[in-house]
Write a protein that holds these residues in place. Structure first.
Motif, PDB file in Angstrom:
ATOM      1  N   VAL A 151     -42.216 -33.555  15.955  1.00 49.67           N
ATOM      2  CA  VAL A 151     -43.562 -33.580  16.526  1.00 49.67           C
ATOM      3  C   VAL A 151     -43.927 -32.206  17.068  1.00 49.67           C
ATOM      4  CG1 VAL A 151     -45.023 -34.571  18.331  1.00 49.67           C
ATOM      5  CG2 VAL A 151     -43.480 -36.043  17.050  1.00 49.67           C
ATOM      6  N   CYS A 152     -42.976 -31.593  17.778  1.00 46.94           N
ATOM      7  CA  CYS A 152     -43.221 -30.263  18.326  1.00 46.94           C
ATOM      8  C   CYS A 152     -43.462 -29.252  17.207  1.00 46.94           C
ATOM      9  CB  CYS A 152     -42.024 -29.842  19.180  1.00 46.94           C
ATOM     10  SG  CYS A 152     -42.258 -28.290  20.068  1.00 46.94           S
ATOM     11  N   ALA A 153     -42.676 -29.333  16.143  1.00 42.86           N
ATOM     12  CA  ALA A 153     -42.822 -28.397  15.021  1.00 42.86           C
ATOM     13  C   ALA A 153     -44.159 -28.563  14.320  1.00 42.86           C
ATOM     14  CB  ALA A 153     -41.677 -28.602  14.033  1.00 42.86           C
ATOM     15  N   GLU A 154     -44.648 -29.805  14.261  1.00 42.31           N
ATOM     16  CA  GLU A 154     -45.890 -30.064  13.546  1.00 42.31           C
ATOM     17  C   GLU A 154     -47.119 -29.646  14.331  1.00 42.31           C
ATOM     18  OE1 GLU A 154     -48.162 -33.738  11.200  1.00 42.31           O
ATOM     19  OE2 GLU A 154     -46.217 -34.066  12.152  1.00 42.31           O
ATOM     20  N   TYR A 155     -47.099 -29.839  15.639  1.00 45.42           N
ATOM     21  CA  TYR A 155     -48.304 -29.639  16.438  1.00 45.42           C
ATOM     22  C   TYR A 155     -48.238 -28.438  17.386  1.00 45.42           C
ATOM     23  CZ  TYR A 155     -49.300 -34.255  14.660  1.00 45.42           C
ATOM     24  OH  TYR A 155     -49.519 -35.323  13.828  1.00 45.42           O
ATOM     25  N   ALA A 156     -47.084 -27.796  17.489  1.00 46.08           N
ATOM     26  CA  ALA A 156     -46.961 -26.610  18.345  1.00 46.08           C
ATOM     27  C   ALA A 156     -46.023 -25.629  17.656  1.00 46.08           C
ATOM     28  CB  ALA A 156     -46.438 -27.003  19.721  1.00 46.08           C
ATOM     29  N   TYR A 160     -42.519 -24.126  19.034  1.00 42.62           N
ATOM     30  CA  TYR A 160     -41.315 -24.687  18.420  1.00 42.62           C
ATOM     31  C   TYR A 160     -40.406 -23.575  17.908  1.00 42.62           C
ATOM     32  CZ  TYR A 160     -38.305 -26.997  15.029  1.00 42.62           C
ATOM     33  OH  TYR A 160     -37.213 -27.432  14.320  1.00 42.62           O
ATOM     34  N   LEU A 161     -40.987 -22.579  17.271  1.00 39.95           N
ATOM     35  CA  LEU A 161     -40.205 -21.463  16.755  1.00 39.95           C
ATOM     36  C   LEU A 161     -39.438 -20.776  17.875  1.00 39.95           C
ATOM     37  CD1 LEU A 161     -39.534 -19.677  14.283  1.00 39.95           C
ATOM     38  CD2 LEU A 161     -41.515 -18.276  14.868  1.00 39.95           C
ATOM     39  N   GLY A 162     -40.099 -20.614  19.014  1.00 42.28           N
ATOM     40  CA  GLY A 162     -39.440 -19.983  20.149  1.00 42.28           C
ATOM     41  C   GLY A 162     -38.304 -20.813  20.714  1.00 42.28           C
ATOM     42  N   THR A 163     -38.439 -22.132  20.672  1.00 41.69           N
ATOM     43  CA  THR A 163     -37.381 -22.992  21.224  1.00 41.69           C
ATOM     44  C   THR A 163     -36.088 -22.909  20.422  1.00 41.69           C
ATOM     45  OG1 THR A 163     -38.039 -24.968  19.957  1.00 41.69           O
ATOM     46  CG2 THR A 163     -39.091 -24.620  22.113  1.00 41.69           C
ATOM     47  N   LEU A 164     -36.162 -22.442  19.195  1.00 39.98           N
ATOM     48  CA  LEU A 164     -34.956 -22.377  18.365  1.00 39.98           C
ATOM     49  C   LEU A 164     -33.949 -21.356  18.894  1.00 39.98           C
ATOM     50  CD1 LEU A 164     -36.512 -22.644  14.780  1.00 39.98           C
ATOM     51  CD2 LEU A 164     -35.592 -24.457  16.249  1.00 39.98           C
ATOM     52  N   LEU A 165     -34.404 -20.444  19.779  1.00 36.17           N
ATOM     53  CA  LEU A 165     -33.485 -19.493  20.394  1.00 36.17           C
ATOM     54  C   LEU A 165     -32.754 -20.090  21.588  1.00 36.17           C
ATOM     55  CD1 LEU A 165     -35.540 -16.156  20.404  1.00 36.17           C
ATOM     56  CD2 LEU A 165     -33.684 -16.809  18.865  1.00 36.17           C
ATOM     57  N   MET A 166     -33.217 -21.222  22.070  1.00 34.46           N
ATOM     58  CA  MET A 166     -32.624 -21.845  23.246  1.00 34.46           C
ATOM     59  C   MET A 166     -31.328 -22.559  22.859  1.00 34.46           C
ATOM     60  SD  MET A 166     -36.203 -23.369  24.768  1.00 34.46           S
ATOM     61  CE  MET A 166     -35.526 -23.983  26.314  1.00 34.46           C
ATOM     62  N   SER A 376     -34.771 -18.539  26.938  1.00 41.09           N
ATOM     63  CA  SER A 376     -35.923 -19.417  27.145  1.00 41.09           C
ATOM     64  C   SER A 376     -37.242 -18.657  27.237  1.00 41.09           C
ATOM     65  CB  SER A 376     -35.731 -20.228  28.441  1.00 41.09           C
ATOM     66  OG  SER A 376     -34.567 -21.017  28.379  1.00 41.09           O
ATOM     67  N   ARG A 377     -37.176 -17.338  27.284  1.00 39.13           N
ATOM     68  CA  ARG A 377     -38.394 -16.570  27.554  1.00 39.13           C
ATOM     69  C   ARG A 377     -39.360 -16.495  26.369  1.00 39.13           C
ATOM     70  NH1 ARG A 377     -35.236 -11.409  29.973  1.00 39.13           N
ATOM     71  NH2 ARG A 377     -34.290 -12.409  31.792  1.00 39.13           N
ATOM     72  N   TRP A 378     -38.828 -16.420  25.157  1.00 45.35           N
ATOM     73  CA  TRP A 378     -39.690 -16.146  24.004  1.00 45.35           C
ATOM     74  C   TRP A 378     -40.828 -17.148  23.863  1.00 45.35           C
ATOM     75  CZ3 TRP A 378     -38.348 -16.393  18.084  1.00 45.35           C
ATOM     76  CH2 TRP A 378     -39.344 -15.712  17.373  1.00 45.35           C
ATOM     77  N   PRO A 379     -40.572 -18.484  23.851  1.00 44.47           N
ATOM     78  CA  PRO A 379     -41.696 -19.408  23.697  1.00 44.47           C
ATOM     79  C   PRO A 379     -42.704 -19.326  24.830  1.00 44.47           C
ATOM     80  CG  PRO A 379     -39.689 -20.591  24.296  1.00 44.47           C
ATOM     81  CD  PRO A 379     -39.284 -19.202  23.952  1.00 44.47           C
ATOM     82  N   VAL A 380     -42.228 -19.018  26.037  1.00 53.31           N
ATOM     83  CA  VAL A 380     -43.144 -18.937  27.172  1.00 53.31           C
ATOM     84  C   VAL A 380     -43.996 -17.674  27.071  1.00 53.31           C
ATOM     85  CG1 VAL A 380     -43.314 -18.947  29.678  1.00 53.31           C
ATOM     86  CG2 VAL A 380     -41.480 -20.221  28.566  1.00 53.31           C
ATOM     87  N   TRP A 381     -43.354 -16.544  26.713  1.00 56.26           N
ATOM     88  CA  TRP A 381     -44.122 -15.315  26.532  1.00 56.26           C
ATOM     89  C   TRP A 381     -45.149 -15.475  25.418  1.00 56.26           C
ATOM     90  CZ3 TRP A 381     -45.425 -11.555  29.365  1.00 56.26           C
ATOM     91  CH2 TRP A 381     -44.565 -10.972  30.300  1.00 56.26           C
TER      92      TRP A 381
END
Length: 438
Positions: A151-156, A160-166, A376-381
């Motif tokens: 769901v996250c990958a489809e709509y955000a 989502y791409l940033g969360t893959l570093l977490m 965790s910073r990349w998706p937030v930035w």
């Protein structure tokens, strides 16, 4: 009004109707629909709840007089540092003092910070509790997290791409929180919103309480239930988001920024408070836990204020005005001017001030992003940079947010990703004493 999560997405019928919730909400039932879940274990328990922290004392300190009401605020933390609050007390018409919205929200911030103050200073100190899963439910829980990720990958996509570093644990937990926030927002802002009543939101809140007690209603709830068992995530921000949905059902005008601030906290600032325990704080950070929470709150507020400024015309066509009525009057404007949708010099001047305030919150937020765990910073930035650009687009449209929707083009989004990545892993610069431990 869409929830301004750290990752804003477009409405989806699928998520608002996930596993038959809307039907069961209207009927008041609490039984899993096995036809939608497949061969699931309906008695799955993910267990565990954490105690809330205690309130801390606060004292007065002036902060940002231009946009605050009464400009009292600020807290003397136990280590002596000052934690800014934009306002604390307001004077009612009868002359009595009343606690402002920002003071109410600040109390919640302190509670949330107390939960993680001694636990999330580094990845090494992250105490992820072991899974407590009944036999036969491990595959279901894994599938639940996978579905949240889908769901996250489809709509955000960018987020989502940033969360893959977490780390895997944090990544899955953020997906679970994202999906719950999305489903909550869709109750009052999705295609089935006309069927939602206050009693339906009451049942959604009861369902939230159950999942925090380890009694998930469906597989997506199971992912969040498992998350709150492993991380010190408190239920209050989740309850507050539901309260924001209640406001959308009954309120379409805001007398002043104090009222609007509370609404923005409910529907967006809460997301930051939910996420900090998952994101983690950098091991070398010298910031107080409270200041990091305050920055997370500021990002949610900035995103929601940006939403409001972007969607003025769209909201007006629904009979809603999410702008401070007193500030409109001071600018010589009224609801009628908004419904007329004409860009005038008065409107431009009004919008300039509103955009300035939103940027102020973005400025406050970006200091705190630097204190998060590096992974965790990349998706937030990325979220911060992209959302802040919406304000630039409003200006580029000559402040016509009546008939033109400000958006960041795909090329600009792509260009923002490496910039966000560079910022995420750049050495932390200490620029604000309110963030430092003493």
């Amino acid at each position: 009004m869409s929830v301004a999560m750290s990752w804003i997405v477009t409405p989806s019928l699928e998520v608002s109707n996930c596993f038959g919730y809307l039907e069961t909400a209207r009927e008041g039932t609490r039984v899993l629909d096995p036809s939608r879940l497949g061969s699931r274990d309906k008695n799955m328990r993910c267990g565990g709840r954490l105690e809330k922290g205690k309130l801390r004392k606060w004292s007065s300190k002036s902060f940002n007089a231009e946009y605050s009401y009464s400009c009292l605020g600020g807290s003397e933390l136990e280590n002596g540092s000052i934690f800014p609050v934009h306002s604390s007390m307001v004077v009612r018409a009868d002359g009595d003092m009343a606690v402002s919205s920002e003071k109410k929200v600040y109390d919640v911030v302190l509670k949330q910070a107390a939960l993680v103050k001694r636990q999330f200073r580094s990845d090494e100190e992250l105490e992820v509790k072991p899974e407590m899963i009944l036999p036969g439910t491990l595959s279901l829980l894994s599938e639940a997290y996978d579905r949240c990720g889908e769901v996250c990958a489809e709509y955000a996509k960018t987020f989502y791409l940033g969360t893959l570093l977490m780390t895997p644990e944090r990544r899955r937990a953020i997906w679970a929180i994202y999906v719950w926030c999305r489903r909550t927002d869709e109750l009052v802002d999705g295609p089935n919103a006309s069927h939602i009543t206050p009693s339906a939101l009451d049942r959604w809140e009861l369902r939230l309480e159950d999942l925090f007690k380890g009694r998930p209603f469906d597989m997506l709830d199971a992912a969040l239930s498992d998350t709150v068992m492993k991380f010190p995530v408190d239920i209050q921000p989740f309850k507050d988001m539901i309260e924001g949905m209640r406001m959308d059902l009954k309120k379409s005008r805001y007398k002043n920024f104090d009222e609007l601030y509370l609404y923005c906290y409910y529907v967006a600032g809460t997301v930051g408070l939910m996420s900090v325990p998952i994101m983690g704080i950098a091991p070398n950070s010298q910031a107080t836990t409270e200041s990091v929470y305050n920055a997370a709150l500021a990002l949610g507020l900035a995103n929601q204020l940006t939403n409001i400024l972007r969607d003025v015309g769209e909201d007006a066509r629904r009979g809603r005005v999410y702008l401070p009525q007193d500030e409109l009057a001071q600018a010589g404007l009224s609801d009628e001017d908004i419904f007329a949708g004409k860009v005038t010099d008065k409107w431009r001047n009004f919008m300039k001030k509103q955009i300035k305030r939103a940027r102020m919150f973005f400025d406050e937020a970006q200091i705190g992003v630097r204190e998060l765990s590096p992974a965790s910073r990349w998706p937030v930035w990325a979220s911060l940079l992209l959302y802040r650009q919406i304000l630039d687009e409003i200006e580029a449209n000559d402040y016509n947010n009546f008939t033109k929707r400000a958006y960041v083009s795909k090329p600009k989004k792509i260009l923002a990703l490496p910039v966000a990545y560079a910022k995420a892993f750049a050495p932390t610069a200490r620029t604000s004493s309110t963030f430092l431990k003493t």
